[in-house]
Design a protein around this motif. Structure first.
Motif, PDB file in Angstrom:
ATOM      1  N   LEU A   1       1.256  -1.136  -0.300  1.00  0.00           N
ATOM      2  CA  LEU A   1       0.278   0.331  -0.375  1.00  0.00           C
ATOM      3  C   LEU A   1       0.728   1.552  -0.095  1.00  0.00           C
ATOM      4  CD1 LEU A   1      -2.647  -0.711   2.772  1.00  0.00           C
ATOM      5  CD2 LEU A   1      -3.340  -0.595  -0.504  1.00  0.00           C
ATOM      6  N   ARG A   2       1.699   0.934   0.104  1.00  0.00           N
ATOM      7  CA  ARG A   2       3.414   2.150   0.128  1.00  0.00           C
ATOM      8  C   ARG A   2       3.494   2.683  -1.559  1.00  0.00           C
ATOM      9  NH1 ARG A   2       7.877   0.332   4.110  1.00  0.00           N
ATOM     10  NH2 ARG A   2       7.853  -1.040   2.723  1.00  0.00           N
ATOM     11  N   ARG A   3       2.652   1.829  -1.968  1.00  0.00           N
ATOM     12  CA  ARG A   3       3.028   1.824  -3.553  1.00  0.00           C
ATOM     13  C   ARG A   3       2.238   2.675  -4.407  1.00  0.00           C
ATOM     14  NH1 ARG A   3       7.140   0.239  -4.733  1.00  0.00           N
ATOM     15  NH2 ARG A   3       8.397  -1.537  -3.242  1.00  0.00           N
ATOM     16  N   PRO A   4       2.108   3.420  -4.509  1.00  0.00           N
ATOM     17  CA  PRO A   4       0.162   4.605  -4.764  1.00  0.00           C
ATOM     18  C   PRO A   4      -0.498   3.529  -6.158  1.00  0.00           C
ATOM     19  CG  PRO A   4       2.537   6.009  -4.672  1.00  0.00           C
ATOM     20  CD  PRO A   4       2.634   4.576  -5.493  1.00  0.00           C
ATOM     21  N   ALA A   5       0.215   3.238  -7.076  1.00  0.00           N
ATOM     22  CA  ALA A   5      -0.527   2.808  -8.620  1.00  0.00           C
ATOM     23  C   ALA A   5      -1.095   1.658  -7.837  1.00  0.00           C
ATOM     24  CB  ALA A   5       0.486   2.138  -9.421  1.00  0.00           C
ATOM     25  N   TYR A   6      -0.368   0.310  -6.734  1.00  0.00           N
ATOM     26  CA  TYR A   6      -1.195  -0.444  -6.177  1.00  0.00           C
ATOM     27  C   TYR A   6      -2.296  -0.368  -5.116  1.00  0.00           C
ATOM     28  CZ  TYR A   6      -2.831  -4.430  -3.512  1.00  0.00           C
ATOM     29  OH  TYR A   6      -3.266  -5.400  -3.321  1.00  0.00           O
ATOM     30  N   ARG A   7      -2.391   1.087  -4.802  1.00  0.00           N
ATOM     31  CA  ARG A   7      -2.448   1.582  -3.723  1.00  0.00           C
ATOM     32  C   ARG A   7      -4.403   1.697  -4.513  1.00  0.00           C
ATOM     33  NH1 ARG A   7       0.091   4.570  -2.129  1.00  0.00           N
ATOM     34  NH2 ARG A   7      -0.684   7.018  -2.346  1.00  0.00           N
ATOM     35  N   ARG A   8      -4.385   2.639  -5.440  1.00  0.00           N
ATOM     36  CA  ARG A   8      -5.469   2.955  -6.386  1.00  0.00           C
ATOM     37  C   ARG A   8      -6.819   2.026  -6.278  1.00  0.00           C
ATOM     38  NH1 ARG A   8      -1.759   6.286  -8.811  1.00  0.00           N
ATOM     39  NH2 ARG A   8      -1.714   8.664  -7.803  1.00  0.00           N
ATOM     40  N   LEU A   9      -5.352   0.334  -7.018  1.00  0.00           N
ATOM     41  CA  LEU A   9      -6.498  -0.140  -7.513  1.00  0.00           C
ATOM     42  C   LEU A   9      -6.671  -1.757  -6.596  1.00  0.00           C
ATOM     43  CD1 LEU A   9      -6.662  -1.799 -10.789  1.00  0.00           C
ATOM     44  CD2 LEU A   9      -4.181  -3.178  -9.263  1.00  0.00           C
ATOM     45  N   TRP A  10      -5.999  -1.532  -5.190  1.00  0.00           N
ATOM     46  CA  TRP A  10      -6.681  -2.349  -4.045  1.00  0.00           C
ATOM     47  C   TRP A  10      -7.648  -1.416  -3.503  1.00  0.00           C
ATOM     48  CZ3 TRP A  10      -6.733  -0.910   1.287  1.00  0.00           C
ATOM     49  CH2 TRP A  10      -6.747  -2.200   2.303  1.00  0.00           C
ATOM     50  N   SER A  11      -7.679   0.060  -3.744  1.00  0.00           N
ATOM     51  CA  SER A  11      -8.777   0.750  -2.671  1.00  0.00           C
ATOM     52  C   SER A  11     -10.326   0.887  -3.201  1.00  0.00           C
ATOM     53  CB  SER A  11      -8.954   2.433  -2.568  1.00  0.00           C
ATOM     54  OG  SER A  11      -7.174   2.047  -1.382  1.00  0.00           O
ATOM     55  N   SER A  12     -10.307   0.538  -4.810  1.00  0.00           N
ATOM     56  CA  SER A  12     -10.902   0.359  -5.554  1.00  0.00           C
ATOM     57  C   SER A  12     -12.194  -0.843  -5.567  1.00  0.00           C
ATOM     58  CB  SER A  12     -10.954   0.739  -7.072  1.00  0.00           C
ATOM     59  OG  SER A  12     -10.172  -0.626  -7.595  1.00  0.00           O
ATOM     60  N   THR A  13     -11.287  -1.692  -5.404  1.00  0.00           N
ATOM     61  CA  THR A  13     -11.586  -3.356  -4.599  1.00  0.00           C
ATOM     62  C   THR A  13     -12.508  -2.640  -3.483  1.00  0.00           C
ATOM     63  OG1 THR A  13      -9.374  -4.431  -6.154  1.00  0.00           O
ATOM     64  CG2 THR A  13     -11.011  -5.296  -4.582  1.00  0.00           C
ATOM     65  N   ILE A  14     -12.109  -2.245  -2.637  1.00  0.00           N
ATOM     66  CA  ILE A  14     -13.000  -2.557  -1.772  1.00  0.00           C
ATOM     67  C   ILE A  14     -14.452  -2.222  -1.574  1.00  0.00           C
ATOM     68  CG2 ILE A  14     -13.655  -1.523   0.621  1.00  0.00           C
ATOM     69  CD1 ILE A  14     -10.405  -0.647   0.789  1.00  0.00           C
TER      70      ILE A  14
ATOM     71  N   ALA B   1       0.417  -8.631  -1.167  1.00  0.00           N
ATOM     72  CA  ALA B   1      -0.137  -8.331  -2.654  1.00  0.00           C
ATOM     73  C   ALA B   1      -1.770  -8.862  -2.727  1.00  0.00           C
ATOM     74  CB  ALA B   1       0.727  -7.823  -3.685  1.00  0.00           C
ATOM     75  N   ASN B   2      -0.949  -9.785  -2.582  1.00  0.00           N
ATOM     76  CA  ASN B   2      -2.242 -11.139  -3.129  1.00  0.00           C
ATOM     77  C   ASN B   2      -3.931 -10.811  -2.094  1.00  0.00           C
ATOM     78  OD1 ASN B   2      -1.975 -11.896  -5.830  1.00  0.00           O
ATOM     79  ND2 ASN B   2      -0.083 -13.115  -4.995  1.00  0.00           N
ATOM     80  N   ALA B   3      -2.178 -11.442  -0.708  1.00  0.00           N
ATOM     81  CA  ALA B   3      -3.422 -10.865   0.621  1.00  0.00           C
ATOM     82  C   ALA B   3      -4.449 -10.140   1.259  1.00  0.00           C
ATOM     83  CB  ALA B   3      -1.798 -11.948   2.340  1.00  0.00           C
ATOM     84  N   LEU B   4      -4.103  -9.398   0.674  1.00  0.00           N
ATOM     85  CA  LEU B   4      -4.955  -7.757   1.113  1.00  0.00           C
ATOM     86  C   LEU B   4      -5.539  -7.714  -0.719  1.00  0.00           C
ATOM     87  CD1 LEU B   4      -1.715  -5.245   0.539  1.00  0.00           C
ATOM     88  CD2 LEU B   4      -3.493  -5.133   2.684  1.00  0.00           C
ATOM     89  N   GLY B   5      -5.538  -8.309  -1.242  1.00  0.00           N
ATOM     90  CA  GLY B   5      -6.827  -8.562  -2.203  1.00  0.00           C
ATOM     91  C   GLY B   5      -7.888  -9.314  -1.749  1.00  0.00           C
ATOM     92  N   SER B   6      -6.951 -10.759  -1.576  1.00  0.00           N
ATOM     93  CA  SER B   6      -8.358 -11.321  -1.542  1.00  0.00           C
ATOM     94  C   SER B   6      -8.844 -11.397   0.118  1.00  0.00           C
ATOM     95  CB  SER B   6      -6.986 -13.038  -1.269  1.00  0.00           C
ATOM     96  OG  SER B   6      -7.013 -13.811  -2.676  1.00  0.00           O
ATOM     97  N   THR B   7      -8.337 -10.965   0.928  1.00  0.00           N
ATOM     98  CA  THR B   7      -9.156 -10.419   1.757  1.00  0.00           C
ATOM     99  C   THR B   7     -10.275  -9.683   1.666  1.00  0.00           C
ATOM    100  OG1 THR B   7      -7.009 -10.888   3.502  1.00  0.00           O
ATOM    101  CG2 THR B   7      -8.971  -9.721   4.246  1.00  0.00           C
ATOM    102  N   VAL B   8      -9.994  -8.636   0.788  1.00  0.00           N
ATOM    103  CA  VAL B   8     -10.896  -7.797   0.808  1.00  0.00           C
ATOM    104  C   VAL B   8     -11.908  -8.556  -0.111  1.00  0.00           C
ATOM    105  CG1 VAL B   8     -11.510  -5.913  -1.195  1.00  0.00           C
ATOM    106  CG2 VAL B   8      -9.930  -5.797   0.886  1.00  0.00           C
ATOM    107  N   MET B   9     -11.560  -9.675  -0.600  1.00  0.00           N
ATOM    108  CA  MET B   9     -12.895  -9.763  -2.028  1.00  0.00           C
ATOM    109  C   MET B   9     -13.536 -10.964  -0.982  1.00  0.00           C
ATOM    110  SD  MET B   9     -12.841  -8.537  -4.826  1.00  0.00           S
ATOM    111  CE  MET B   9     -13.940  -9.794  -5.342  1.00  0.00           C
ATOM    112  N   GLN B  10     -12.915 -11.969  -0.156  1.00  0.00           N
ATOM    113  CA  GLN B  10     -13.206 -12.364   1.208  1.00  0.00           C
ATOM    114  C   GLN B  10     -14.287 -11.900   1.755  1.00  0.00           C
ATOM    115  OE1 GLN B  10     -13.577 -15.882   0.783  1.00  0.00           O
ATOM    116  NE2 GLN B  10     -12.201 -16.061  -0.500  1.00  0.00           N
TER     117      GLN B  10
END
Length: 437
Positions: free
Chosen positions: A40-53, A173-182
Motif C-alpha cells: 500500500l506504500r506504492r501509489p499505483a497498487y494502492r489505487r487499484l486495491w482501494s477501488s476493490t474495497i 499484495a495477494n493477501a490484501l486483495g484476497s482479504t477484501v474480496m472475501q
C-alpha cells in the motif's frame, strides 16, 4: 530481460517489477501477526486495491439481486441454476481469450474498457428492473454479457499486480486483495438482504454501477501497462491461447499451482452438501441458522487469515506454503465432516478458510513470479477459469457422492482424498517443493 528459474526452483528478482525498497525494521509485538501492508506504500497498487474495497461489496449486491429476481419471476430454483450456467460459459471463454488479449495490449486500457462495460451492464440491470420487464431471457443475456466482461477483466487486473509491486511483496499484495474480496463475500450478501426491504431490489443494481465508477476512476489513474519489450504484431487468437497452455505444460511449477487448486476445490469443497447437513446433522440448532453458519464458515476463516497474514506473507518457500495449505485444507474439511456439533464444524470450516487464503496468496504469487510478463495474462486467464470452475465441478461430485454414501462420508472422504493426492503430487514432482523467491 527476464530471469530464469534456478536449479533449486527459486527465482531471482524480476526486472519488470518496481525496485524493492529497503527492508524496514522487523515488526515487533502484535504487528508481527497483522496484515503486511507494504504494497500500500506504492501509489499505483494502492489505487487499484482501494477501488476493490468498494466493488467487492457492490458486485455481491448484483450477485444476490439476479437470482432473487429470477426466482421472483419463475418461482423455480431450476431457473436460478440455469442462470448460473449462462454466466459460467461466457466467463470461461472470455477469460481464456482475455488472458491472450492482456498479453498483447496496454492492460490499463483493457481494464478501462472492461470495467466500463461491467458498469454499463449493471446500469442495464437497473433499467430492466425499474421498468418491470420481468423477462428471464433479458436477465440471462445481461448476466452472460456481464460475465464476459468479467472474464476479459480478471486476467488483466491480476497480471498487472506484478508490474505494480516487487516480487517479494507479491504474497502481501495477494493477501490484501484476497482479504477484501472475501470480506465482500460476507458483507455484500448481508447488506443486500438488509437493503432489499428498504430500497427495493432494483436499487442494488444501481449501487453496484455507482461502485464500479470508483473502479473506473482508479484504473484511469494507473500508469500505462503496455507489453514489455519490442512491440509486435501479435493478435489475441486461438493460437496465442494454445501457446499459453503449451507454456504452462512446460513449466511444472505453474502446472502444479493449478493442479493444487483443482485438487483442493474439486475433491474438498463440500458446499453442495450444506443444505442436507443443515437439515439432518445440525437440525437441532435450527435449519436456517445452521445453513447460514455453514455457508459463512469458509469466507470468515479466509478473512481472519488475511487479517493475520503477517504470519506467513513474508515466507520465501512458496512451493511448500502451497503444499502445506492444501493439505491443511483437506484435514480441516475432513474434520468438518466428522463434526456433529455446529460450532465445532464452524471452527473446522474457518480453519479451512484460513488454509484456502494461504493457498490463494502463494499460488497467486507463483503465477505472477514464475511466468514471464508476456505470458502472465494467459496464465491469469487459466487461473480465473480454474477458480470459477473448480467449485462448480465440486458441487456435482459432492452432490453425487452425498446421495450415494451420505453427506458426512462424502465430506470426510473428499478431505482425505485432497491430502493423499496433494502429498502424492508433491512427492512425485519436486519442482513445487523447491520453488522459492
Amino acid at each position: 530481460m527476464d530471469t530464469s528459474e534456478s536449479t533449486d526452483g527459486s527465482r531471482a528478482a524480476r526486472s519488470d517489477t518496481p525496485a524493492p525498497e529497503p527492508e524496514p525494521e522487523p515488526r515487533r509485538g502484535w504487528r508481527r501477526w497483522a496484515m503486511d501492508t507494504r504494497p500500500l506504500r506504492r501509489p499505483a497498487y494502492r489505487r487499484l486495491w482501494s477501488s476493490t474495497i468498494v466493488t467487492a461489496v457492490g458486485s455481491q449486491l448484483t450477485a444476490v439481486a439476479v437470482p432473487k429476481q429470477i426466482y421472483d419471476i419463475t418461482h423455480s430454483s431450476a431457473w436460478v441454476g440455469y442462470a448460473g450456467l449462462a454466466g459460467l460459459l461466457p466467463m470461461v471463454v472470455f477469460a481464456l481469450w482475455g488472458g491472450a488479449v492482456a498479453d498483447t495490449v496496454d492492460r490499463r486500457k483493457l481494464l478501462l474498457v472492461t470495467n466500463t462495460g461491467i458498469a454499463v451492464t449493471s446500469l442495464l440491470f437497473w433499467v430492466q428492473a425499474v421498468t418491470g420487464t420481468d423477462s428471464v431471457v433479458v436477465l440471462m443475456v445481461l448476466l452472460a454479457v456481464q460475465q464476459a466482461f468479467f472474464g476479459l477483466n480478471a486476467p488483466a487486473r491480476n497480471a498487472s499486480i506484478a508490474r505494480l509491486v516487487p516480487a517479494e511483496e507479491l504474497p502481501a499484495a495477494n493477501a490484501l486483495g484476497s482479504t477484501v474480496m472475501q470480506t465482500g463475500l460476507v458483507a455484500g450478501p448481508l447488506l443486500a438482504g438488509a437493503l432489499i426491504p428498504v430500497v427495493g431490489l432494483a436499487e442494488l443494481y444501481l449501487l453496484d454501477a455507482v461502485a464500479l465508477c470508483v473502479t473506473v476512476w482508479a484504473v484511469a489513474r494507473l500508469p500505462a501497462l503496455p507489453p514489455l519489450g519490442k512491440p509486435s504484431a501479435r493478435r489475441a487468437g486461438w493460437r496465442e491461447i494454445a501457446a499459453g497452455f503449451r507454456y504452462m505444460s512446460l513449466h511444472k511449477v505453474l502446472l502444479l499451482s493449478f493442479l493444487a487448486d483443482i485438487v483442493a476445490m474439486v475433491f474438498g469443497m463440500p458446499r453442495a452438501l450444506f443444505p442436507q447437513l443443515a437439515a439432518e446433522t445440525y437440525a437441532s440448532y435450527g435449519e436456517g441458522l445452521a445453513l447460514g453458519v455453514l455457508f459463512a464458515g469458509i469466507p470468515v476463516g479466509a478473512v481472519i487469515g488475511g487479517l493475520f497474514s503477517g504470519t506467513f506473507s513474508r515466507a520465501r518457500r512458496h512451493g511448500w506454503m502451497v503444499i502445506g495449505a492444501v493439505v491443511g485444507w483437506g484435514i480441516a474439511v475432513a474434520g468438518f465432516g466428522l463434526s456433529r456439533n455446529l460450532w465445532v464444524a464452524l471452527a473446522f470450516l474457518a480453519a479451512a478458510g484460513i488454509a484456502d487464503m494461504i493457498s490463494m496468496v502463494f499460488r497467486g504469487a507463483i503465477l505472477l513470479s514464475a511466468a514471464t510478463d508476456e505470458m502472465r495474462g494467459r496464465m491469469q486467464g487459466v487461473f480465473t477459469v480454474v477458480v470459477a470452475g473448480g467449485p462448480r465441478l465440486a458441487d456435482v461430485l459432492h452432490g453425487t457422492a452425498g446421495a450415494a454414501f451420505g453427506p458426512r462420508a462424502a465430506v470426510v472422504g473428499g478431505g482425505l482424498l485432497v491430502v493423499a493426492v496433494m502429498l502424492g503430487l508433491a512427492a512425485a514432482v519436486p519442482a513445487l517443493r523447491r520453488y522459492r523467491i
